[in-house]
Design an enzyme around this catalytic site. Structure first.
Site, PDB file in Angstrom:
ATOM      1  N   HIS A  54       0.733  -0.871   0.026  1.00  0.00           N
ATOM      2  CA  HIS A  54       0.103  -0.466  -0.300  1.00  0.00           C
ATOM      3  C   HIS A  54       1.184   0.897  -0.017  1.00  0.00           C
ATOM      4  O   HIS A  54       2.033   1.146   0.579  1.00  0.00           O
ATOM      5  CB  HIS A  54      -0.003   0.085   0.956  1.00  0.00           C
ATOM      6  CG  HIS A  54      -1.677  -1.164   1.136  1.00  0.00           C
ATOM      7  ND1 HIS A  54      -3.125  -1.202   1.800  1.00  0.00           N
ATOM      8  CD2 HIS A  54      -2.249  -2.080   0.357  1.00  0.00           C
ATOM      9  CE1 HIS A  54      -3.930  -1.972   1.916  1.00  0.00           C
ATOM     10  NE2 HIS A  54      -3.305  -3.055   0.581  1.00  0.00           N
ATOM     11  N   GLU A  56       1.037   3.717   1.772  1.00  0.00           N
ATOM     12  CA  GLU A  56       1.472   4.412   3.041  1.00  0.00           C
ATOM     13  C   GLU A  56       2.704   4.003   3.813  1.00  0.00           C
ATOM     14  O   GLU A  56       3.647   4.083   3.659  1.00  0.00           O
ATOM     15  CB  GLU A  56       0.327   3.952   4.734  1.00  0.00           C
ATOM     16  CG  GLU A  56      -0.954   5.241   3.769  1.00  0.00           C
ATOM     17  CD  GLU A  56      -2.072   4.071   3.246  1.00  0.00           C
ATOM     18  OE1 GLU A  56      -1.519   3.357   1.778  1.00  0.00           O
ATOM     19  OE2 GLU A  56      -3.006   4.051   3.219  1.00  0.00           O
ATOM     20  N   CYS A  84      -6.376   1.512   6.227  1.00  0.00           N
ATOM     21  CA  CYS A  84      -7.160   0.183   6.199  1.00  0.00           C
ATOM     22  C   CYS A  84      -6.368  -0.286   7.411  1.00  0.00           C
ATOM     23  O   CYS A  84      -5.181   0.659   7.650  1.00  0.00           O
ATOM     24  CB  CYS A  84      -6.738  -0.585   5.195  1.00  0.00           C
ATOM     25  SG  CYS A  84      -4.773  -0.801   4.878  1.00  0.00           S
ATOM     26  N   CYS A  87      -2.805   0.141   7.229  1.00  0.00           N
ATOM     27  CA  CYS A  87      -1.801   0.755   7.477  1.00  0.00           C
ATOM     28  C   CYS A  87      -1.989   2.139   8.330  1.00  0.00           C
ATOM     29  O   CYS A  87      -1.037   2.321   9.057  1.00  0.00           O
ATOM     30  CB  CYS A  87      -2.155   1.521   5.750  1.00  0.00           C
ATOM     31  SG  CYS A  87      -2.005   0.518   4.538  1.00  0.00           S
TER      32      CYS A  87
END
Length: 150
Positions: A54, A56, A84, A87
Site C-alpha cells: 500500500h 502508506e 486501512c 496501514c
C-alpha cells in the site's frame, strides 16, 4: 518566489500515477516537522505481487530507511484515502505525529470506520488525525478508477 506542491497534492499525484499503472489510485507522502518531503509512494500491490504494498506502507518504509530509524515521531503521513487497518496499525508502530487523509473509506477504512485501530485498547500510540482533506477530489479519483473497471 517558487511554487511548491502541498503534501495532499503530492499524494494525489502519486495516486494518479498509481492509477496509470493499473493500481488502485492511492498516494501517500511522509513529511517531517518542517514540511520537507521524506518519501512519497503510490500503491504497488499488483506490480509487486504484494498485498501489503500500500502507498502508506511504502512511503513509511522509505522515510524510516532515510532516517535510519523505525520511528518517525515528528512526521506526518498524508494519504488520499483513509488508511486501512494494516496501514493504521503501521502508523501507530512508526509513532507518527499526525495522519492526514482525503477520502473516507466506510468499507475498508481502519481509522474512522471498521476496526478504528486508534481507539482500540491494544493501540500503543495514537497520532493526531485530520480527515476529509480535499475529500471530493480524492473520492472522485477512486470512483472514476472503479467505474471503468466494473
Amino acid at each position: 518566489m517558487s511554487w511548491s506542491m502541498t503534501p495532499i497534492e503530492i499524494a494525489l499525484q502519486e495516486a494518479r500515477d498509481a492509477a496509470a499503472r493499473g493500481e488502485v489510485p492511492v498516494g501517500a507522502v511522509v513529511t517531517d516537522a518542517s514540511g520537507t518531503v521524506l518519501a512519497r509512494a503510490g500503491n504497488r500491490v499488483e506490480e509487486m505481487h504484494d498485498p501489503t504494498a500500500h502507498a502508506e506502507i511504502l512511503a513509511l518504509r522509505a522515510a524510516a530507511a532515510l532516517r535510519g530509524s523505525p520511528r518517525l515521531p515528528d512526521c506526518t503521513l498524508t494519504v488520499t484515502l483513509e488508511p486501512c487497518p494494516m496501514c493504521a496499525q503501521a502508523a501507530s508502530f512508526f509513532r507518527l505525529r499526525r495522519v492526514v487523509f482525503g477520502a473516507y473509506d466506510p468499507k475498508g477504512g481502519g481509522v474512522e470506520h471498521g476496526a478504528r485501530i486508534f481507539q482500540a485498547s491494544s493501540c500503543h500510540h495514537t497520532p493526531e488525525l485530520i480527515g476529509g482533506v480535499r475529500e471530493g477530489e480524492c473520492t472522485s479519483l477512486l470512483r472514476d478508477f472503479f467505474v471503468v473497471r466494473r
